[in-house]
Design a protein around this motif. Structure first.
Motif, PDB file in Angstrom:
ATOM      1  N   ASN A 102       0.808  -1.226   0.000  1.00  0.00           N
ATOM      2  CA  ASN A 102       0.000   0.000   0.000  1.00  0.00           C
ATOM      3  C   ASN A 102       0.836   1.269   0.000  1.00  0.00           C
ATOM      4  OD1 ASN A 102      -2.946  -0.812   0.186  1.00  0.00           O
ATOM      5  ND2 ASN A 102      -2.113  -2.025   1.861  1.00  0.00           N
ATOM      6  N   LYS A 106       1.271   0.228  -4.893  1.00  0.00           N
ATOM      7  CA  LYS A 106      -0.028   0.724  -5.345  1.00  0.00           C
ATOM      8  C   LYS A 106       0.015   2.208  -5.701  1.00  0.00           C
ATOM      9  CE  LYS A 106      -3.809  -0.730  -3.428  1.00  0.00           C
ATOM     10  NZ  LYS A 106      -4.349  -1.509  -4.560  1.00  0.00           N
ATOM     11  N   GLU A 107       0.990   2.910  -5.158  1.00  0.00           N
ATOM     12  CA  GLU A 107       1.087   4.352  -5.406  1.00  0.00           C
ATOM     13  C   GLU A 107       1.939   4.698  -6.630  1.00  0.00           C
ATOM     14  OE1 GLU A 107      -0.786   6.550  -3.797  1.00  0.00           O
ATOM     15  OE2 GLU A 107      -1.632   4.818  -2.757  1.00  0.00           O
ATOM     16  N   SER A 109       2.545   2.273  -9.340  1.00  0.00           N
ATOM     17  CA  SER A 109       2.344   1.383 -10.501  1.00  0.00           C
ATOM     18  C   SER A 109       1.499   2.035 -11.595  1.00  0.00           C
ATOM     19  CB  SER A 109       1.689   0.076 -10.058  1.00  0.00           C
ATOM     20  OG  SER A 109       0.357   0.292  -9.644  1.00  0.00           O
ATOM     21  N   ARG A 113      -7.432  -0.524 -12.656  1.00  0.00           N
ATOM     22  CA  ARG A 113      -8.109  -1.747 -12.259  1.00  0.00           C
ATOM     23  C   ARG A 113      -8.926  -2.283 -13.439  1.00  0.00           C
ATOM     24  NH1 ARG A 113      -8.234  -2.034  -6.557  1.00  0.00           N
ATOM     25  NH2 ARG A 113      -7.416  -0.144  -5.568  1.00  0.00           N
ATOM     26  N   ASN A 139      -3.625   4.571  -5.437  1.00  0.00           N
ATOM     27  CA  ASN A 139      -4.372   3.375  -5.001  1.00  0.00           C
ATOM     28  C   ASN A 139      -4.757   2.517  -6.207  1.00  0.00           C
ATOM     29  OD1 ASN A 139      -5.594   1.605  -3.193  1.00  0.00           O
ATOM     30  ND2 ASN A 139      -7.563   2.655  -3.302  1.00  0.00           N
ATOM     31  N   CYS A 140      -3.742   2.131  -6.968  1.00  0.00           N
ATOM     32  CA  CYS A 140      -3.974   1.478  -8.253  1.00  0.00           C
ATOM     33  C   CYS A 140      -4.036  -0.047  -8.139  1.00  0.00           C
ATOM     34  CB  CYS A 140      -2.898   1.922  -9.237  1.00  0.00           C
ATOM     35  SG  CYS A 140      -2.847   3.728  -9.419  1.00  0.00           S
ATOM     36  N   SER A 141      -4.112  -0.701  -9.276  1.00  0.00           N
ATOM     37  CA  SER A 141      -4.416  -2.124  -9.303  1.00  0.00           C
ATOM     38  C   SER A 141      -3.258  -3.013  -8.871  1.00  0.00           C
ATOM     39  CB  SER A 141      -4.860  -2.516 -10.716  1.00  0.00           C
ATOM     40  OG  SER A 141      -5.400  -3.816 -10.744  1.00  0.00           O
ATOM     41  N   SER A 144      -2.571  -6.102  -5.158  1.00  0.00           N
ATOM     42  CA  SER A 144      -3.780  -6.072  -4.349  1.00  0.00           C
ATOM     43  C   SER A 144      -3.467  -5.968  -2.862  1.00  0.00           C
ATOM     44  CB  SER A 144      -4.601  -7.342  -4.602  1.00  0.00           C
ATOM     45  OG  SER A 144      -5.658  -7.452  -3.675  1.00  0.00           O
ATOM     46  N   GLY A 145      -3.950  -4.908  -2.247  1.00  0.00           N
ATOM     47  CA  GLY A 145      -3.737  -4.734  -0.818  1.00  0.00           C
ATOM     48  C   GLY A 145      -4.479  -5.769   0.005  1.00  0.00           C
ATOM     49  N   HIS A 189      -9.079  -6.273  -9.309  1.00  0.00           N
ATOM     50  CA  HIS A 189      -7.704  -6.675  -9.575  1.00  0.00           C
ATOM     51  C   HIS A 189      -7.630  -7.763 -10.634  1.00  0.00           C
ATOM     52  CE1 HIS A 189      -5.860  -4.348  -6.373  1.00  0.00           C
ATOM     53  NE2 HIS A 189      -6.851  -4.723  -5.590  1.00  0.00           N
ATOM     54  N   ASP A 193      -2.116  -9.181 -10.175  1.00  0.00           N
ATOM     55  CA  ASP A 193      -2.168  -8.318  -8.995  1.00  0.00           C
ATOM     56  C   ASP A 193      -2.258  -9.135  -7.717  1.00  0.00           C
ATOM     57  OD1 ASP A 193      -2.223  -6.001 -10.615  1.00  0.00           O
ATOM     58  OD2 ASP A 193      -4.408  -6.065 -10.749  1.00  0.00           O
TER      59      ASP A 193
END
Length: 225
Positions: A102, A106-107, A109, A113, A139-141, A144-145, A189, A193
């Motif tokens: 996270n 995710k920041e 990439s 989604r 908060n991208c794909s 996966s968080g 996702h 991901d």
């Protein structure tokens, strides 16, 4: 055995890096299986309920460990996790799902989604996992968080006593698989991901477990030069 598993997972991760880079259409093909009649099949009240459960369960599990450790320290119970176990649990959750997934991937990439791509009715162009050139701002794909947090449950599973450890590990793997499947069915996702989210977290957990299994150095003993 854990060290061998760690090496096998590292090799598998490198192998899958190549597979998804050479054949990015795998992601689109799998995502298409979860898309029907113009929507992703998990969208709706039932999917929302299950997503809430999968999201909360790892944190509730960590909370149970923390409360048990506190109860042990206060003399309320005889058995429970010690400080070393709590450090192992908190550190792996913070480093894997927290920082790496996270906080960083995710920041940076920029991968849209599935629900955001033109292939499934969204406004943006599909991007392979390794592109880092998509139109998503934050908060991208990739990755996966929620799949990463689910994969973290391997950490508490490894703390189970030997007779129950195999069942606990199997339950953690099934929980990770279910979470990953729901995220894909939700349109949140791609397969890559959730796969890399789980693998990255497993590698961090198993690496930290090597430290946890090592006997602590007696007080006053100097480290070897």
């Amino acid at each position: 055995m854990t060290r061998k598993t760690l090496i096998i997972l590292l090799i598998a991760t490198i192998y899958l890096f190549a597979i998804f880079a050479l054949w990015p259409q795998i992601d689109l093909g799998i995502a298409g299986l979860f898309h029907s009649s113009g929507r992703f099949i998990a969208r709706g009240p039932t999917g929302d309920l299950w997503r809430r459960f999968f999201y909360d369960a790892p944190y509730l599990l960590l909370g149970a460990f923390l409360l048990t450790a506190l109860a042990k320290k206060c003399g309320r119970v005889e058995k429970g996790p010690d400080g070393r176990a709590i450090i192992f649990l908190v550190a792996t959750l913070a480093l894997g799902p927290g920082l790496l997934v996270n906080g960083v991937l995710k920041e940076i990439s920029h991968r849209p989604r599935p629900e955001q791509t033109r292939d499934f009715g969204g406004p943006w162009t599909f991007q392979p996992y390794e592109s880092f050139g998509g139109q998503c701002a934050r908060n991208c794909s990739f990755v996966s968080g929620e799949a990463a947090t689910a994969a973290w449950t391997l950490a508490p599973a490894l703390l189970a006593p030997p007779p129950a450890r195999a069942f606990a590990v199997a339950a953690a793997l099934l929980f990770t698989l279910a979470t990953a499947g729901l995220r894909m069915a939700y349109g949140g996702h791609y397969l890559s991901d959730v796969t890399f989210a789980a693998l990255f977290t497993f590698l961090i957990v198993l690496g930290a477990y090597q430290w946890y299994r090592r006997p602590p150095r007696p007080k006053g003993e100097k480290p070897r030069e």
